[in-house]
Design a protein around this motif. Sequence first.
Motif, PDB file in Angstrom:
ATOM      1  N   TRP A 175      13.588 -21.380  13.335  1.00 31.07           N
ATOM      2  CA  TRP A 175      13.738 -22.801  13.603  1.00 31.07           C
ATOM      3  C   TRP A 175      12.665 -23.472  12.779  1.00 31.07           C
ATOM      4  O   TRP A 175      11.532 -22.999  12.719  1.00 31.07           O
ATOM      5  N   GLU A 176      12.997 -24.565  12.145  1.00 35.95           N
ATOM      6  CA  GLU A 176      11.956 -25.256  11.390  1.00 35.95           C
ATOM      7  C   GLU A 176      12.218 -26.746  11.333  1.00 35.95           C
ATOM      8  O   GLU A 176      13.367 -27.171  11.184  1.00 35.95           O
ATOM      9  N   ARG A 177      11.159 -27.507  11.447  1.00 36.37           N
ATOM     10  CA  ARG A 177      11.285 -28.952  11.406  1.00 36.37           C
ATOM     11  C   ARG A 177       9.939 -29.539  11.011  1.00 36.37           C
ATOM     12  O   ARG A 177       8.907 -29.045  11.443  1.00 36.37           O
ATOM     13  N   SER A 178       9.975 -30.565  10.193  1.00 35.08           N
ATOM     14  CA  SER A 178       8.730 -31.192   9.749  1.00 35.08           C
ATOM     15  C   SER A 178       8.737 -32.693  10.020  1.00 35.08           C
ATOM     16  O   SER A 178       9.788 -33.326  10.000  1.00 35.08           O
ATOM     17  N   PHE A 179       7.556 -33.201  10.244  1.00 33.84           N
ATOM     18  CA  PHE A 179       7.384 -34.641  10.470  1.00 33.84           C
ATOM     19  C   PHE A 179       6.174 -35.112   9.700  1.00 33.84           C
ATOM     20  O   PHE A 179       5.188 -34.396   9.586  1.00 33.84           O
ATOM     21  N   ARG A 180       6.269 -36.307   9.180  1.00 38.49           N
ATOM     22  CA  ARG A 180       5.115 -36.904   8.513  1.00 38.49           C
ATOM     23  C   ARG A 180       4.320 -37.650   9.578  1.00 38.49           C
ATOM     24  O   ARG A 180       4.868 -38.445  10.331  1.00 38.49           O
ATOM     25  N   LEU A 181       3.038 -37.351   9.639  1.00 38.84           N
ATOM     26  CA  LEU A 181       2.188 -37.987  10.642  1.00 38.84           C
ATOM     27  C   LEU A 181       1.558 -39.239  10.067  1.00 38.84           C
ATOM     28  O   LEU A 181       1.109 -39.239   8.920  1.00 38.84           O
ATOM     29  N   GLY A 182       1.503 -40.264  10.874  1.00 36.45           N
ATOM     30  CA  GLY A 182       0.782 -41.459  10.449  1.00 36.45           C
ATOM     31  C   GLY A 182      -0.698 -41.247  10.695  1.00 36.45           C
ATOM     32  O   GLY A 182      -1.096 -40.292  11.366  1.00 36.45           O
ATOM     33  N   ASP A 183      -1.522 -42.099  10.160  1.00 39.43           N
ATOM     34  CA  ASP A 183      -2.965 -41.909  10.364  1.00 39.43           C
ATOM     35  C   ASP A 183      -3.392 -42.372  11.753  1.00 39.43           C
ATOM     36  O   ASP A 183      -4.553 -42.362  12.108  1.00 39.43           O
ATOM     37  N   ASP A 184      -2.395 -42.775  12.548  1.00 41.28           N
ATOM     38  CA  ASP A 184      -2.709 -43.155  13.925  1.00 41.28           C
ATOM     39  C   ASP A 184      -2.677 -41.940  14.862  1.00 41.28           C
ATOM     40  O   ASP A 184      -2.852 -42.065  16.058  1.00 41.28           O
ATOM     41  N   VAL A 185      -2.413 -40.748  14.304  1.00 45.42           N
ATOM     42  CA  VAL A 185      -2.426 -39.531  15.114  1.00 45.42           C
ATOM     43  C   VAL A 185      -3.677 -38.736  14.762  1.00 45.42           C
ATOM     44  O   VAL A 185      -4.019 -38.577  13.593  1.00 45.42           O
ATOM     45  N   ASP A 186      -4.360 -38.236  15.800  1.00 43.11           N
ATOM     46  CA  ASP A 186      -5.532 -37.406  15.576  1.00 43.11           C
ATOM     47  C   ASP A 186      -5.060 -35.959  15.430  1.00 43.11           C
ATOM     48  O   ASP A 186      -4.895 -35.249  16.420  1.00 43.11           O
ATOM     49  N   SER A 187      -4.839 -35.541  14.179  1.00 39.03           N
ATOM     50  CA  SER A 187      -4.214 -34.230  13.953  1.00 39.03           C
ATOM     51  C   SER A 187      -5.130 -33.065  14.304  1.00 39.03           C
ATOM     52  O   SER A 187      -4.694 -31.927  14.401  1.00 39.03           O
ATOM     53  N   SER A 188      -6.417 -33.333  14.527  1.00 34.93           N
ATOM     54  CA  SER A 188      -7.333 -32.235  14.854  1.00 34.93           C
ATOM     55  C   SER A 188      -7.237 -31.842  16.328  1.00 34.93           C
ATOM     56  O   SER A 188      -7.780 -30.828  16.737  1.00 34.93           O
ATOM     57  N   ARG A 189      -6.550 -32.630  17.120  1.00 33.24           N
ATOM     58  CA  ARG A 189      -6.522 -32.335  18.551  1.00 33.24           C
ATOM     59  C   ARG A 189      -5.099 -32.158  19.092  1.00 33.24           C
ATOM     60  O   ARG A 189      -4.799 -32.512  20.222  1.00 33.24           O
TER      61      ARG A 189
END
Lengths: 161, 131
Positions: free
Chosen positions: B87-101
């Motif tokens: 299964w695979e799916r990708s999303f582009r994250l905005g800079d409003d998401v804290d990707s480190s947590r």
Amino acid sequence: MSLIPWRNRGAISRSDQPRSIIDVMHDDLDRMIDRFFEQPFGALSADTGERFAFAPPVDVEETDKEVTVRAEVPGVDPSRIEVKITGDTLTLSGSKEETKEEKGKNVHRSERRFGSFLRRITLPESVDPDKATADFSSGVLTVRMAKRPESTGRTIKVNAK
Amino acid sequence: MTACCQTTNGQTTENAPAREARTYRPAVDVLETADNLTLVADVPGARAESIDVRVEEGILTIRAEVPQRDTGANAQWRLREYGVGAWERSFRLGDDVDSSRIDAAYRDGVLTLTLPKAEHARPRKIEVRSN
């Protein structure tokens, strides 16, 4: 808020099996077509005419001793699944409920289906309902059914009057 | 982004193993609360340890390998609809998401990702002072 589906697979390509987005779309499409021909009108119950939200995809596998049916039911509470064997028909039904966290939130994307489901499968062989087991693990329901011992055949005597 | 154009080489389709190489796109729900974004994906048949969640260059990718089912000896397929592969799916994250947590949990075939909003994107209550 931004969480945007991203389809440029190149950016995350794996070295072993590079696959283009076209290949992936073909796979998804193949699956949709397979399902369409399997159940062109969705899971329409023949006896009540009731519409169901979805019909889970299944695998049916047969060995000389048993018939195994696996169904994809992710997120379904196992206690809400009903497994019934009537004659040569296996009926899987139940409902998939939204969890508390999913209710009343600001929804950006909603692809998963909720509600009642039904799937009837005609078994390739006669099975013994008393020797059937159903297990749920990782969103997959596995029903194992022992086949009835092969009938050896019987000669019927013709009565003359 | 040159990699995007290298993916279509004739060999891939010719040499691809019949079923194992399939990649499916899980159905997802995305929900927003004051502090988080929640991504819920249906990935039946996976194991928690075979699920890969990563963020690279602002792209969030979820990937789950579904192991081949153990079929009995001499088993014959009567119906095969339930996919095995990845299964695979990708999303582009905005800079409003804290990707480190980002937190990920897998239960009953459902993967739930909790993406905390970055501090600057959280709602803030401004106290009104009175003199």
